[in-house]
Design a protein around this motif. Structure first.
Motif, PDB file in Angstrom:
ATOM      1  N   ILE A  80       0.862  -1.170   0.000  1.00 19.24           N
ATOM      2  CA  ILE A  80       0.000   0.000   0.000  1.00 19.24           C
ATOM      3  C   ILE A  80       0.904   1.227   0.000  1.00 19.24           C
ATOM      4  N   LYS A  81       0.892   1.956  -1.097  1.00 18.37           N
ATOM      5  CA  LYS A  81       1.762   3.127  -1.240  1.00 18.37           C
ATOM      6  C   LYS A  81       1.138   4.315  -0.517  1.00 18.37           C
ATOM      7  N   THR A  82       1.769   4.727   0.557  1.00 20.29           N
ATOM      8  CA  THR A  82       1.253   5.828   1.361  1.00 20.29           C
ATOM      9  C   THR A  82       2.334   6.334   2.288  1.00 20.29           C
ATOM     10  N   ASP A  83       2.204   7.579   2.703  1.00 17.63           N
ATOM     11  CA  ASP A  83       3.082   8.100   3.750  1.00 17.63           C
ATOM     12  C   ASP A  83       2.275   8.429   5.001  1.00 17.63           C
ATOM     13  N   LYS A  84       1.024   7.918   5.034  1.00 13.92           N
ATOM     14  CA  LYS A  84       0.150   8.147   6.177  1.00 13.92           C
ATOM     15  C   LYS A  84      -0.294   6.805   6.773  1.00 13.92           C
ATOM     16  N   PRO A  85      -0.677   6.784   8.018  1.00 17.62           N
ATOM     17  CA  PRO A  85      -1.177   5.542   8.627  1.00 17.62           C
ATOM     18  C   PRO A  85      -2.432   5.045   7.914  1.00 17.62           C
ATOM     19  N   ILE A  86      -2.586   3.742   7.886  1.00 14.13           N
ATOM     20  CA  ILE A  86      -3.785   3.120   7.301  1.00 14.13           C
ATOM     21  C   ILE A  86      -4.380   2.152   8.320  1.00 14.13           C
ATOM     22  N   ALA A  87      -5.625   1.796   8.104  1.00 15.12           N
ATOM     23  CA  ALA A  87      -6.291   0.841   8.997  1.00 15.12           C
ATOM     24  C   ALA A  87      -6.720  -0.388   8.212  1.00 15.12           C
ATOM     25  N   LEU A  88      -6.549  -1.551   8.823  1.00 12.40           N
ATOM     26  CA  LEU A  88      -7.053  -2.803   8.270  1.00 12.40           C
ATOM     27  C   LEU A  88      -8.123  -3.346   9.208  1.00 12.40           C
ATOM     28  N   VAL A  89      -9.304  -3.623   8.649  1.00  8.88           N
ATOM     29  CA  VAL A  89     -10.389  -4.237   9.400  1.00  8.88           C
ATOM     30  C   VAL A  89     -10.361  -5.735   9.121  1.00  8.88           C
ATOM     31  N   PHE A  90     -10.359  -6.537  10.161  1.00  3.62           N
ATOM     32  CA  PHE A  90     -10.304  -7.992  10.014  1.00  3.62           C
ATOM     33  C   PHE A  90     -11.702  -8.556  10.281  1.00  3.62           C
ATOM     34  N   GLU A 111     -21.272   0.697   4.938  1.00  2.00           N
ATOM     35  CA  GLU A 111     -21.388   2.084   4.469  1.00  2.00           C
ATOM     36  C   GLU A 111     -20.320   2.961   5.107  1.00  2.00           C
ATOM     37  N   ILE A 112     -20.056   2.754   6.395  1.00  2.00           N
ATOM     38  CA  ILE A 112     -19.025   3.539   7.090  1.00  2.00           C
ATOM     39  C   ILE A 112     -17.649   3.235   6.509  1.00  2.00           C
ATOM     40  N   MET A 113     -17.349   1.940   6.293  1.00  2.00           N
ATOM     41  CA  MET A 113     -16.041   1.566   5.744  1.00  2.00           C
ATOM     42  C   MET A 113     -15.861   2.108   4.332  1.00  2.00           C
ATOM     43  N   LYS A 114     -16.924   2.073   3.557  1.00  2.00           N
ATOM     44  CA  LYS A 114     -16.863   2.558   2.176  1.00  2.00           C
ATOM     45  C   LYS A 114     -16.465   4.035   2.116  1.00  2.00           C
ATOM     46  N   LYS A 115     -16.936   4.820   3.091  1.00  2.00           N
ATOM     47  CA  LYS A 115     -16.716   6.265   3.064  1.00  2.00           C
ATOM     48  C   LYS A 115     -15.431   6.693   3.758  1.00  2.00           C
ATOM     49  N   THR A 116     -14.709   5.759   4.362  1.00  2.00           N
ATOM     50  CA  THR A 116     -13.517   6.113   5.144  1.00  2.00           C
ATOM     51  C   THR A 116     -12.250   5.935   4.322  1.00  2.00           C
ATOM     52  N   ASP A 117     -11.501   7.003   4.162  1.00  2.00           N
ATOM     53  CA  ASP A 117     -10.226   6.938   3.441  1.00  2.00           C
ATOM     54  C   ASP A 117      -9.182   6.189   4.277  1.00  2.00           C
ATOM     55  N   VAL A 121      -9.997  -3.742   4.047  1.00  2.00           N
ATOM     56  CA  VAL A 121     -10.617  -4.906   4.688  1.00  2.00           C
ATOM     57  C   VAL A 121      -9.868  -6.186   4.336  1.00  2.00           C
ATOM     58  N   ILE A 122      -9.565  -6.967   5.358  1.00  2.00           N
ATOM     59  CA  ILE A 122      -9.074  -8.335   5.198  1.00  2.00           C
ATOM     60  C   ILE A 122     -10.254  -9.241   5.524  1.00  2.00           C
ATOM     61  N   LEU A 123     -10.807  -9.861   4.489  1.00  2.00           N
ATOM     62  CA  LEU A 123     -12.028 -10.656   4.660  1.00  2.00           C
ATOM     63  C   LEU A 123     -11.677 -12.128   4.847  1.00  2.00           C
ATOM     64  N   ASN A 163     -12.108  -1.927  -4.123  1.00  2.00           N
ATOM     65  CA  ASN A 163     -10.854  -1.232  -3.795  1.00  2.00           C
ATOM     66  C   ASN A 163     -10.647  -1.075  -2.287  1.00  2.00           C
ATOM     67  N   LYS A 164     -11.524  -1.685  -1.499  1.00  2.00           N
ATOM     68  CA  LYS A 164     -11.357  -1.707  -0.051  1.00  2.00           C
ATOM     69  C   LYS A 164     -10.952  -3.098   0.425  1.00  2.00           C
ATOM     70  N   VAL A 165     -11.686  -4.118  -0.049  1.00  2.00           N
ATOM     71  CA  VAL A 165     -11.350  -5.497   0.313  1.00  2.00           C
ATOM     72  C   VAL A 165     -10.087  -5.899  -0.428  1.00  2.00           C
ATOM     73  N   LEU A 166      -9.085  -6.368   0.318  1.00  2.00           N
ATOM     74  CA  LEU A 166      -7.794  -6.734  -0.267  1.00  2.00           C
ATOM     75  C   LEU A 166      -7.625  -8.238  -0.408  1.00  2.00           C
ATOM     76  N   THR A 167      -8.188  -8.996   0.530  1.00  2.00           N
ATOM     77  CA  THR A 167      -8.037 -10.454   0.513  1.00  2.00           C
ATOM     78  C   THR A 167      -9.375 -11.100   0.849  1.00  2.00           C
ATOM     79  N   ILE A 168      -9.488 -12.369   0.483  1.00  2.00           N
ATOM     80  CA  ILE A 168     -10.653 -13.164   0.877  1.00  2.00           C
ATOM     81  C   ILE A 168     -10.176 -14.586   1.147  1.00  2.00           C
ATOM     82  N   GLY A 169     -10.762 -15.216   2.154  1.00  4.68           N
ATOM     83  CA  GLY A 169     -10.354 -16.577   2.512  1.00  4.68           C
ATOM     84  C   GLY A 169     -11.532 -17.520   2.529  1.00  4.68           C
ATOM     85  N   THR A 170     -11.226 -18.800   2.621  1.00  6.01           N
ATOM     86  CA  THR A 170     -12.277 -19.809   2.716  1.00  6.01           C
ATOM     87  C   THR A 170     -12.353 -20.332   4.150  1.00  6.01           C
TER      88      THR A 170
END
Length: 323
Positions: A80-90, A111-117, A121-123, A163-170
């Motif tokens: 993730i290319k950034t110079d600012k902190p990011i959050a991952l929701v598990f 809806e909240i996650m969608k609107k948050t820069d 999400v790690i699903l 563009n929010k969900v990065l991974t998905i598992g079984t």
């Protein structure tokens, strides 16, 4: 003597075996014995070589691997290319389809996650109930939605969080689809939406800017403890294949996090929560009611720092000020 070619011609012309026997001047029983001897003779012929078998086996193996018949990769890199902190929701164990799934809360969180820069999400697994195995048919009676609608809702969630969900598992519930059909629909969703597919578990080297964090996630742990839900993660760190900064476990429907020390560094053990508040199984086995916890971690790009929260809403309140 009745020749094999003559009989094949007669059979090919649709003549009954009784009529063939009469024409040949033999009994039906004698004709049956002749047919059996010709079949045995054909079976004993070796029209192929070991090299032929090798070719078929290798070709089939290659095709099955390409269409998803093999185990998914267990190592990934994520940047993730950034110079600012990011959050991952598990997020794991949503169990769409369950009567007691907290759907309203889930849809509000989406809806909240969608609107948050700077939030991703790690699903994990068990996103749907999917009681498709014959031995699990009693689960269908506890379902509020047909299985096809459950999969449809999961796909709509992926679209909503594009563009929010990065991974998905079984997981147990989703892998029942593969076990009854040979088709891993979760993997196909990963391909369709360009997500990393982590299968039952994987190690991810996560780069936030130039800062590296190693994450290891699994749906189920090899060992567990009812007295310490983080026990499996800690033992996986000690006896598993990878040295990780953050270990994630799902499946138990008990969310939270705890720090532990490993190789002279602080390590974080995180247990995903669930949106499935209760069901008949929990009641039968005296499990407590579950809480819809959404563990979230803020990662920093300029130093190795992980800041965990019990819910995505708590994390967002802090993330907005981390600029």
């Amino acid at each position: 003597m009745v020749s094999k070619g003559w009989m094949e011609q007669k059979i090919g012309n649709g003549i009954s075996l009784n009529d063939i026997a009469k024409e040949a001047g033999v009994t039906k029983e004698e004709l049956d014995k002749l047919l059996q001897s010709y079949a045995l003779e054909q079976d004993q012929k070796s029209d192929y070589t070991f090299e032929d078998l090798q070719t078929i086996a290798l070709a089939n193996q290659k095709i099955l691997r390409q269409v998803g018949g093999s185990h998914p990769n267990t190592y990934h890199q994520l940047r993730i290319k950034t110079d600012k902190p990011i959050a991952l929701v598990f997020i794991a164990d949503i169990h769409v389809g369950a009567i007691e799934c907290a759907l309203s809360l889930l849809f509000d969180d989406i809806e909240i996650m969608k609107k948050t820069d700077r939030l991703f999400v790690i699903l994990g697994g068990d996103s749907i109930d999917n009681y498709i195995q014959p031995s699990k048919m009693s689960g269908v009676l506890e379902s509020g939605l047909p299985i096809v609608i459950q999969w449809e809702i999961l796909e709509e969630i992926l679209k909503k969080l594009k563009n929010k969900v990065l991974t998905i598992g079984t997981s147990c519930h989703q892998d029942w689809q593969r076990k009854v059909s040979g088709f891993d629909y979760t993997e196909k969703l990963a391909e369709k939406y360009n997500l990393l597919y982590t299968g039952w578990g994987a190690t991810i080297d996560l780069f936030i800017g130039d800062q590296k964090y190693t994450i290891h996630k699994r749906h189920k742990m090899r060992v567990s403890s009812m007295y310490n839900i983080y026990h499996g993660i800690q033992q996986l760190y000690r006896f598993g294949d990878s040295i990780f900064d953050l270990g994630i476990s799902e499946h138990k429907h008990t969310g939270g996090f705890a720090w532990f020390e490993g190789h002279g560094q602080p390590r974080l053990a995180l247990h995903c929560g669930t949106y499935k508040i209760t069901d008949w199984y929990l009641q039968e086995h005296a499990y407590p009611t579950s809480l819809p916890i959404t563990p979230t971690v803020i990662f920093y790009p300029d130093r190795k720092k992980m800041l965990p929260f019990l819910t995505v809403r708590d994390a967002i309140a802090v993330l907005k000020h981390e600029i």
